[in-house]
Design an enzyme around this catalytic site. Structure first.
Site, mmCIF file in Angstrom:
data_model
loop_
_atom_site.group_PDB
_atom_site.id
_atom_site.type_symbol
_atom_site.label_atom_id
_atom_site.label_comp_id
_atom_site.label_asym_id
_atom_site.label_seq_id
_atom_site.Cartn_x
_atom_site.Cartn_y
_atom_site.Cartn_z
ATOM 1 N N ILE A 143 8.400 16.892 7.292
ATOM 2 C CA ILE A 143 7.426 16.096 8.017
ATOM 3 C C ILE A 143 8.184 14.979 8.710
ATOM 4 O O ILE A 143 9.239 14.556 8.255
ATOM 5 C CB ILE A 143 6.297 15.555 7.100
ATOM 6 C CG1 ILE A 143 6.861 14.789 5.913
ATOM 7 C CG2 ILE A 143 5.418 16.689 6.622
ATOM 8 C CD1 ILE A 143 5.770 14.245 4.989
ATOM 9 N N ASP A 144 7.664 14.561 9.837
ATOM 10 C CA ASP A 144 8.369 13.584 10.667
ATOM 11 C C ASP A 144 8.695 12.313 9.895
ATOM 12 O O ASP A 144 7.997 11.952 8.932
ATOM 13 C CB ASP A 144 7.519 13.207 11.878
ATOM 14 C CG ASP A 144 7.271 14.371 12.813
ATOM 15 O OD1 ASP A 144 8.043 15.336 12.756
ATOM 16 O OD2 ASP A 144 6.294 14.303 13.589
ATOM 17 N N LYS A 145 9.712 11.630 10.356
ATOM 18 C CA LYS A 145 10.132 10.372 9.730
ATOM 19 C C LYS A 145 8.956 9.421 9.552
ATOM 20 O O LYS A 145 8.775 8.832 8.480
ATOM 21 C CB LYS A 145 11.215 9.706 10.592
ATOM 22 C CG LYS A 145 11.636 8.321 10.109
ATOM 23 C CD LYS A 145 12.664 7.698 11.036
ATOM 24 C CE LYS A 145 13.036 6.288 10.575
ATOM 25 N NZ LYS A 145 14.020 5.655 11.488
ATOM 26 N N ARG A 246 0.495 16.397 16.409
ATOM 27 C CA ARG A 246 0.639 15.373 17.442
ATOM 28 C C ARG A 246 0.434 15.971 18.835
ATOM 29 O O ARG A 246 -0.263 15.394 19.683
ATOM 30 C CB ARG A 246 2.004 14.702 17.327
ATOM 31 C CG ARG A 246 2.204 13.991 16.001
ATOM 32 C CD ARG A 246 3.661 13.625 15.759
ATOM 33 N NE ARG A 246 4.132 12.615 16.707
ATOM 34 C CZ ARG A 246 5.391 12.214 16.786
ATOM 35 N NH1 ARG A 246 6.316 12.760 15.994
ATOM 36 N NH2 ARG A 246 5.742 11.291 17.664
#
Length: 317
Positions: A143-145, A246
Site C-alpha cells: 500500500i502506498d507510503k 486513487r
C-alpha cells in the site's frame, strides 16, 4: 522513461523468435530470469519499436527492435531496524501489519532504510525460513507510503507462494475507507476501467484502454455538507493495481482529499480540510484463507487519528 544509468540491451527479433513471449525472448537473449524480466517489463523498462510495453506475455515479431534497460542494483541490502509495529496477527508462516501513513513498504532509491521491510527484518529475526533462498519477508502486496492500514507479509516460502496465488486469483476481501471531494450522484457503484502507467508521466498511473483490468466497487457511507463538500466511501477491490482507488475515484470526479497527484482542492474548500496532509485512504479490512492451514482469517483496523479528526471537521460543516 528508462533510468539514465541503466544498462541497455538493444536487440532485434530474429525470424526464429517470432511469436515468442516478450519475457521468454528477453530471457534467451540476456540470460536474466523471467521473474526478473517480468518485473522490469511491468516497471516500464522495455520498449518495442520505440513504444513502452508493460505486458510480459506480449508476442514479438521478426524485425522488431527491442530495448531493455536494466537499472543499477540497489547498493545496500536491507538491514534490520527496530521500529514500533502494530501487529494484529502473526504465526510461523505469516504476519499481518497495520501500517501507519508515512511508512514505505519496501526499500527503493530514495528510501533505502526506515521501511516496513527493515522493521520486519528486525521483528522477525530468526523466524524467517527464507524466500527464494534469502532470509527476508515476502512482500506480496503493497500500500502506498501515505496510505494507512492492513497488509499481510509472508515469513516462509510456502506462505509466499500461497499468498501470491490468492492475490493472483483476487481471492481476498480488501476494504478501504476513502474521503473524497464532493459526492457521487448515486449511493453505490463500480468502476471497471483498465489501468496502466501514464504515457505522459511515468510516475503516475492512468486509465488506459489496453491497460490491466481493474475493478473497484464503492459505496457512500456519509455525505458532509449541503451541497456535499466531501463524502466517506467504502471501497472494495476485485483487483489490486498500483494507485487503483486513487485513479478510479479521480476518474469519477471525486478525487481523494489530500491526494497531491490525482486530485486538486476545489475552489472555496474549507482550509482545515484542504490542508489535510496525505491522501485520505485507509485499508480497514483484510480477509483471506490462510495459505497453509486453510483457516479463514479476517482483520479490521480502526481509522487512524488523522482521518478521524478529518471526519470530525467535516461533521461540523
Amino acid at each position: 522513461m528508462m533510468d539514465m544509468l541503466a544498462t541497455l540491451h538493444r536487440l532485434v527479433v530474429e525470424d526464429a523468435a517470432g511469436g515468442d513471449r516478450l519475457d521468454r525472448f528477453l530471457a534467451g537473449a540476456t540470460g536474466l530470469s523471467r521473474v526478473r524480466l517480468k518485473g522490469l517489463i511491468e516497471a516500464g523498462h522495455v520498449t518495442v519499436d520505440g513504444a513502452t510495453i508493460e505486458d510480459a506475455s506480449a508476442r514479438v515479431k521478426p524485425g522488431q527492435a527491442v530495448v531493455l534497460g536494466v537499472p543499477p542494483a540497489t547498493p545496500a541490502v536491507p538491514q534490520p531496524q527496530a521500529m514500533d509495529l502494530v501487529i494484529p496477527y502473526e504465526d510461523e508462516h505469516l504476519i499481518v501489519v497495520d501500517k501507519p501513513a508515512g511508512l514505505v513498504v519496501h526499500p527503493a532509491p530514495g528510501n533505502l532504510d526506515g521501511t516496513l521491510v527493515n522493521a520486519l527484518l528486525d521483528h522477525c529475526r530468526g523466524s524467517l525460513s527464507g524466500i527464494g533462498g534469502v532470509e527476508r519477508p515476502g512482500i506480496v502486496h503493497r500500500i502506498d507510503k501515505e496510505t494507512s492500514g492492513l497488509l499481510v507479509v509472508a515469513k516462509t516460502e510456502a506462505a509466499h507462494h500461497g499468498l501470491a496465488d490468492l492475490f493472483a486469483r483476487h481471492d481476498l476481501d480488501r476494504g478501504y475507507k476513502a474521503v473524497v471531494w464532493g459526492s457521487p450522484a448515486t449511493t453505490e457503484g463500480t468502476v471497471d476501467r483498465p489501468i496502466a502507467r501514464s504515457r505522459f508521466d511515468r510516475k503516475k498511473m492512468a486509465i488506459v484502454e489496453d491497460g490491466k483490468p481493474a475493478i473497484t466497487h464503492w459505496q457512500v457511507e456519509r455525505r458532509f455538507g449541503r451541497p456535499p463538500v466531501a463524502s466517506l466511501l467504502d471501497c472494495r477491490l476485485e483487483t489490486g493495481r498500483t494507485h487503483q482507488i486513487r485513479v478510479h475515484l479521480s476518474s469519477l470526479g471525486h478525487a481523494l482529499v489530500g491526494d497531491p497527484v490525482y486530485g486538486r482542492v476545489p475552489r472555496g474548500a474549507p482550509k482545515d480540510i484542504a490542508g489535510f496532509g496525505r491522501q485520505a485512504l485507509h485499508a480497514w479490512l483484510l480477509g483471506f484463507r490462510h495459505p497453509v492451514s486453510a483457516k479463514l482469517l479476517r482483520f479490521e483496523s480502526e481509522l487512524p487519528s488523522d482521518m478521524s479528526d478529518l471526519l470530525d471537521s467535516l461533521e461540523s460543516i
